[in-house]
Scaffold this active site. Structure first.
Site, PDB file in Angstrom:
ATOM      1  N   HIS A  78      45.476  40.165  46.619  1.00  0.00           N
ATOM      2  CA  HIS A  78      44.920  39.687  47.893  1.00  0.00           C
ATOM      3  C   HIS A  78      45.990  39.714  48.988  1.00  0.00           C
ATOM      4  O   HIS A  78      45.712  40.087  50.131  1.00  0.00           O
ATOM      5  CB  HIS A  78      44.437  38.235  47.762  1.00  0.00           C
ATOM      6  CG  HIS A  78      43.263  38.046  46.858  1.00  0.00           C
ATOM      7  ND1 HIS A  78      43.339  37.314  45.689  1.00  0.00           N
ATOM      8  CD2 HIS A  78      41.980  38.465  46.949  1.00  0.00           C
ATOM      9  CE1 HIS A  78      42.148  37.291  45.112  1.00  0.00           C
ATOM     10  NE2 HIS A  78      41.315  37.985  45.844  1.00  0.00           N
ATOM     11  N   LYS A  90      39.996  47.894  43.447  1.00  0.00           N
ATOM     12  CA  LYS A  90      39.679  47.421  42.094  1.00  0.00           C
ATOM     13  C   LYS A  90      38.171  47.262  41.951  1.00  0.00           C
ATOM     14  O   LYS A  90      37.602  47.602  40.928  1.00  0.00           O
ATOM     15  CB  LYS A  90      40.379  46.100  41.802  1.00  0.00           C
ATOM     16  CG  LYS A  90      40.427  45.820  40.313  1.00  0.00           C
ATOM     17  CD  LYS A  90      40.435  44.373  40.017  1.00  0.00           C
ATOM     18  CE  LYS A  90      39.056  43.949  39.643  1.00  0.00           C
ATOM     19  NZ  LYS A  90      38.844  42.544  39.590  1.00  0.00           N
ATOM     20  N   GLY A 132      39.835  45.675  48.302  1.00  0.00           N
ATOM     21  CA  GLY A 132      40.601  46.316  47.239  1.00  0.00           C
ATOM     22  C   GLY A 132      39.772  47.366  46.510  1.00  0.00           C
ATOM     23  O   GLY A 132      38.558  47.214  46.334  1.00  0.00           O
TER      24      GLY A 132
END
Ligand code: PAF
Length: 281
Positions: free
Chosen positions: A40, A152, A150
């Protein structure tokens, strides 16, 4: 370093952003659910590089959790998060209560079709509608120049790009590369759930999808490569595999052989904890 101010209402957020804009500042938004980790913080750093001001939203969004998922036990630590955000120069934190975001009578949702049909979609019914709805609201509340997400959560990122395009949201959607631990495990707030033995096993997910990506790049077939990868995960002690798929990087449709940008993506359980990860081919 002083912690950034915590804004509790949409009105306060709008006042703050408008004051920045009056001074000619550009604004970056980093949407999060808190329990912040270095991944983050890398999003906030990127926001600060690209925009004069960075606001981080912290909101554990109930509508993106299924009835048997971890909404109640999702880690929450606003003061700890504020201390971390001070170290990366965040300018404000937007941390509304649930009733501020979903007042009684709220009846509108955002649904993105197509992109949500595969990968996590069938395993988490309603999840992407919850994400799309809250992200649309955050974008409209803040109207940032850019919002940072992100890679991810690769499917989430594609869904958000699509909704921003389709709904004419005047903000750039900026992807940021997955931030990994030294052993390759993708950073996630849910890693905190892992028991020591599970944590030791967790980086195998990254190693397996990286091996599948290499096999695909060498001309291999998705069926064979993915089957081998799944077997390796199960033999090592992963409890269940929701999917290990090779998909087109933009449409997220399954591909059998790679002839353009693609992504190997997986979701698998270690004990009760569901891990997701993906890599480019
Ligand atoms: O990725 C997350 O943390 C969440 O899905 C997001 C984008 C903040 C929406 O609640």
């Amino acid at each position: 370093m002083a912690t950034p101010p915590i804004l509790r209402s949409i009105a306060e957020l709008r006042r703050t952003v408008n004051a920045w804009r009056k001074d000619g500042a550009t604004v970056g938004l980093v949407p999060t659910m808190g329990a912040l980790h270095d991944g983050h913080l890398s999003l906030v750093r990127r926001a600060r590089e690209q925009c004069a001001k960075a606001v981080v939203s912290i909101f554990v969004n109930p509508t993106q959790f299924g009835p048997n998922e971890d909404f109640n036990r999702y880690p929450r630590d606003l003061q700890g998060d504020a201390t971390k955000l001070a170290t990366v120069g965040a300018d404000a934190i937007f941390a509304p209560e649930v009733v501020e975001m979903y007042p009684p009578g709220a009846a509108t949702t955002v649904t993105v079709s197509g992109l949500t049909e595969g990968l996590c979609g069938p395993f988490r019914p309603g999840h992407f509608q919850g994400v799309a709805t809250i992200v649309t609201k955050l974008l409209l509340q803040c109207l940032p120049d850019a919002a940072f997400f992100g890679e991810k959560d690769y499917q989430q990122l594609q869904v958000i790009k699509q909704l921003a395009r389709d709904l004419d949201v005047p903000s750039r959607i900026e992807p940021v590369a997955t931030y990994r631990e030294g052993d390759g495990l993708a950073m996630s707030s849910r890693n905190a759930y892992l028991k020591p033995a599970e944590r030791a096993l967790a980086p195998l997910l990254y190693r397996v999808i990286t091996a599948v990506a290499a096999e695909m790049k060498a001309g291999g077939s998705a069926g064979t490569a993915a089957a081998r990868g799944k077997q390796e995960l199960l033999q090592a002690g992963f409890a269940r595999i929701d999917y290990l798929d090779v998909v087109d990087a933009t449409t997220l449709k399954l591909v059998e052989r790679v002839d353009g940008p693609a992504r190997v993506a997986a979701a698998a359980f270690l004990g009760q904890t569901r891990l997701i990860d993906n890599v480019p081919v």
